[in-house]
Design a protein around this motif. Structure first.
Motif, mmCIF file in Angstrom:
data_model
loop_
_atom_site.group_PDB
_atom_site.id
_atom_site.type_symbol
_atom_site.label_atom_id
_atom_site.label_comp_id
_atom_site.label_asym_id
_atom_site.label_seq_id
_atom_site.Cartn_x
_atom_site.Cartn_y
_atom_site.Cartn_z
ATOM 1 N N MET A 65 0.821 -1.187 0.000
ATOM 2 C CA MET A 65 0.000 0.000 0.000
ATOM 3 C C MET A 65 0.864 1.249 0.000
ATOM 4 N N ASN A 66 0.386 2.257 -0.673
ATOM 5 C CA ASN A 66 1.084 3.540 -0.673
ATOM 6 C C ASN A 66 0.799 4.279 0.626
ATOM 7 N N GLN A 67 1.851 4.812 1.211
ATOM 8 C CA GLN A 67 1.708 5.579 2.440
ATOM 9 C C GLN A 67 1.633 7.057 2.088
ATOM 10 N N ASP A 68 0.792 7.772 2.806
ATOM 11 C CA ASP A 68 0.654 9.210 2.604
ATOM 12 C C ASP A 68 1.983 9.885 2.934
ATOM 13 N N PRO A 69 2.616 10.573 1.955
ATOM 14 C CA PRO A 69 3.920 11.189 2.214
ATOM 15 C C PRO A 69 3.859 12.350 3.209
ATOM 16 N N THR A 70 2.664 12.878 3.470
ATOM 17 C CA THR A 70 2.540 13.991 4.419
ATOM 18 C C THR A 70 2.260 13.522 5.845
ATOM 19 N N GLN A 71 2.213 12.221 6.060
ATOM 20 C CA GLN A 71 1.815 11.663 7.341
ATOM 21 C C GLN A 71 2.678 12.155 8.511
ATOM 22 N N LYS A 72 3.979 12.315 8.315
ATOM 23 C CA LYS A 72 4.867 12.694 9.413
ATOM 24 C C LYS A 72 5.076 14.205 9.538
ATOM 25 N N ILE A 73 4.390 14.981 8.711
ATOM 26 C CA ILE A 73 4.594 16.428 8.731
ATOM 27 C C ILE A 73 4.093 17.053 10.028
ATOM 28 N N GLU A 74 2.987 16.564 10.575
ATOM 29 C CA GLU A 74 2.475 17.142 11.819
ATOM 30 C C GLU A 74 3.518 17.045 12.932
ATOM 31 N N LEU A 75 4.141 15.904 13.086
ATOM 32 C CA LEU A 75 5.179 15.744 14.106
ATOM 33 C C LEU A 75 6.372 16.657 13.805
ATOM 34 N N PHE A 76 6.761 16.755 12.533
ATOM 35 C CA PHE A 76 7.858 17.649 12.140
ATOM 36 C C PHE A 76 7.542 19.095 12.531
ATOM 37 N N LEU A 77 6.313 19.546 12.242
ATOM 38 C CA LEU A 77 5.916 20.920 12.556
ATOM 39 C C LEU A 77 5.900 21.165 14.064
ATOM 40 N N PHE A 124 -2.683 22.449 9.413
ATOM 41 C CA PHE A 124 -1.650 22.491 8.388
ATOM 42 C C PHE A 124 -2.164 21.835 7.115
ATOM 43 N N ASP A 125 -1.517 22.184 6.018
ATOM 44 C CA ASP A 125 -1.805 21.617 4.708
ATOM 45 C C ASP A 125 -0.463 21.434 4.017
ATOM 46 N N ALA A 126 -0.218 20.254 3.466
ATOM 47 C CA ALA A 126 1.079 19.978 2.850
ATOM 48 C C ALA A 126 0.886 19.278 1.514
ATOM 49 N N HIS A 127 1.763 19.610 0.580
ATOM 50 C CA HIS A 127 1.711 19.001 -0.746
ATOM 51 C C HIS A 127 3.120 18.692 -1.211
ATOM 52 N N LEU A 128 3.328 17.468 -1.665
ATOM 53 C CA LEU A 128 4.589 17.073 -2.260
ATOM 54 C C LEU A 128 4.550 17.502 -3.722
ATOM 55 N N ILE A 129 5.557 18.245 -4.137
ATOM 56 C CA ILE A 129 5.624 18.684 -5.531
ATOM 57 C C ILE A 129 6.375 17.599 -6.298
ATOM 58 N N PRO A 130 5.697 16.871 -7.173
ATOM 59 C CA PRO A 130 6.319 15.731 -7.863
ATOM 60 C C PRO A 130 7.590 16.120 -8.611
ATOM 61 N N GLY A 131 8.597 15.296 -8.462
ATOM 62 C CA GLY A 131 9.848 15.479 -9.191
ATOM 63 C C GLY A 131 10.812 16.481 -8.593
ATOM 64 N N THR A 132 10.397 17.207 -7.563
ATOM 65 C CA THR A 132 11.278 18.224 -6.981
ATOM 66 C C THR A 132 11.931 17.774 -5.683
ATOM 67 N N GLY A 133 11.329 16.805 -5.017
ATOM 68 C CA GLY A 133 11.828 16.380 -3.718
ATOM 69 C C GLY A 133 11.504 17.381 -2.624
ATOM 70 N N LEU A 134 10.474 18.222 -2.848
ATOM 71 C CA LEU A 134 10.116 19.271 -1.891
ATOM 72 C C LEU A 134 8.644 19.211 -1.517
ATOM 73 N N PHE A 135 8.365 19.553 -0.262
ATOM 74 C CA PHE A 135 7.005 19.748 0.213
ATOM 75 C C PHE A 135 6.757 21.242 0.344
ATOM 76 N N VAL A 136 5.566 21.667 0.001
ATOM 77 C CA VAL A 136 5.098 23.005 0.322
ATOM 78 C C VAL A 136 4.129 22.817 1.479
ATOM 79 N N VAL A 137 4.388 23.506 2.585
ATOM 80 C CA VAL A 137 3.587 23.341 3.796
ATOM 81 C C VAL A 137 3.069 24.705 4.233
ATOM 82 N N HIS A 138 1.781 24.755 4.468
ATOM 83 C CA HIS A 138 1.167 25.945 5.042
ATOM 84 C C HIS A 138 0.587 25.517 6.379
#
Length: 183
Positions: free
Chosen positions: A1-13, A85-99
């Motif tokens: 199963m694919n894991q949500d890549p934003t799952q650990k962002i809350e703890l990071f923030l 919070f709201d986070a999006h992985l930008i495909p191909g960049t290796g970066l998240f944009v987080v608000h």
């Protein structure tokens, strides 16, 4: 199963906000420089940093992270609480944009994180304790509103430790009328 890549962002923030709230405890072995380096520790040295619309411009002597840490060191003790919070992985960049939105309250005693105040005459006890009265408790003010935008590296998920924030835009969106702290 694919894991949500934003799952650990809350703890990071929450860890990032906790790094902004770190309190200095003076001891014979304590080091102010080491303490200051903990403030905003996930920021990269080359981070683009904006606080309340004012960019922090790196100089030849100091990178933007160090300048931010020095400025944050002069603020009163703080207590942040993440509200959303709201986070999006930008495909191909290796970066998240987080608000994210948060609220923060500050210690209203009129002292910075090191216990220093603008008082011209200090009690002898305050000088001995490096400005902090051991029994003195913080007097928390009302909540300020904060709105932040981050660009973070995708690999923050791997260890959680290190410098992952490429860009920080930290803005106060609400300033309580009863606060003695002016931002």
């Amino acid at each position: 199963m694919n894991q949500d890549p934003t799952q650990k962002i809350e703890l990071f923030l929450k860890n990032f906000l906790a790094s902004l709230d770190t309190q200095y405890t003076p001891t014979p072995a304590s080091n102010i420089e080491q303490y200051a380096l903990q403030l905003g520790s996930p920021l990269k040295r080359t981070s683009s940093i904006i606080v309340n619309g004012n960019p922090i411009i790196p100089s030849l002597q100091e990178d933007s992270k160090l300048q931010f840490q020095k400025k944050w060191l002069l603020t009163p003790l703080s207590f942040h609480q993440l509200t959303s919070f709201d986070a999006h992985l930008i495909p191909g960049t290796g970066l998240f944009v987080v608000h994210f939105a948060a609220k923060v309250k500050f210690d209203q005693l009129g002292k910075n994180r090191l216990g220093e105040s603008a008082d011209l005459v200090h009690a002898q006890e305050s000088i001995v304790n490096n400005g902090l009265n051991k029994g003195q408790r913080s007097v928390w003010g009302s909540w300020f509103g904060v709105d932040c935008n981050l660009i973070i590296d995708e690999n923050f998920n791997e260890s959680g430790l290190g410098e992952f924030i490429n860009s920080l835009d930290y803005r106060f969106t609400y300033i309580p009328q009863d606060s003695i702290i002016k931002v």
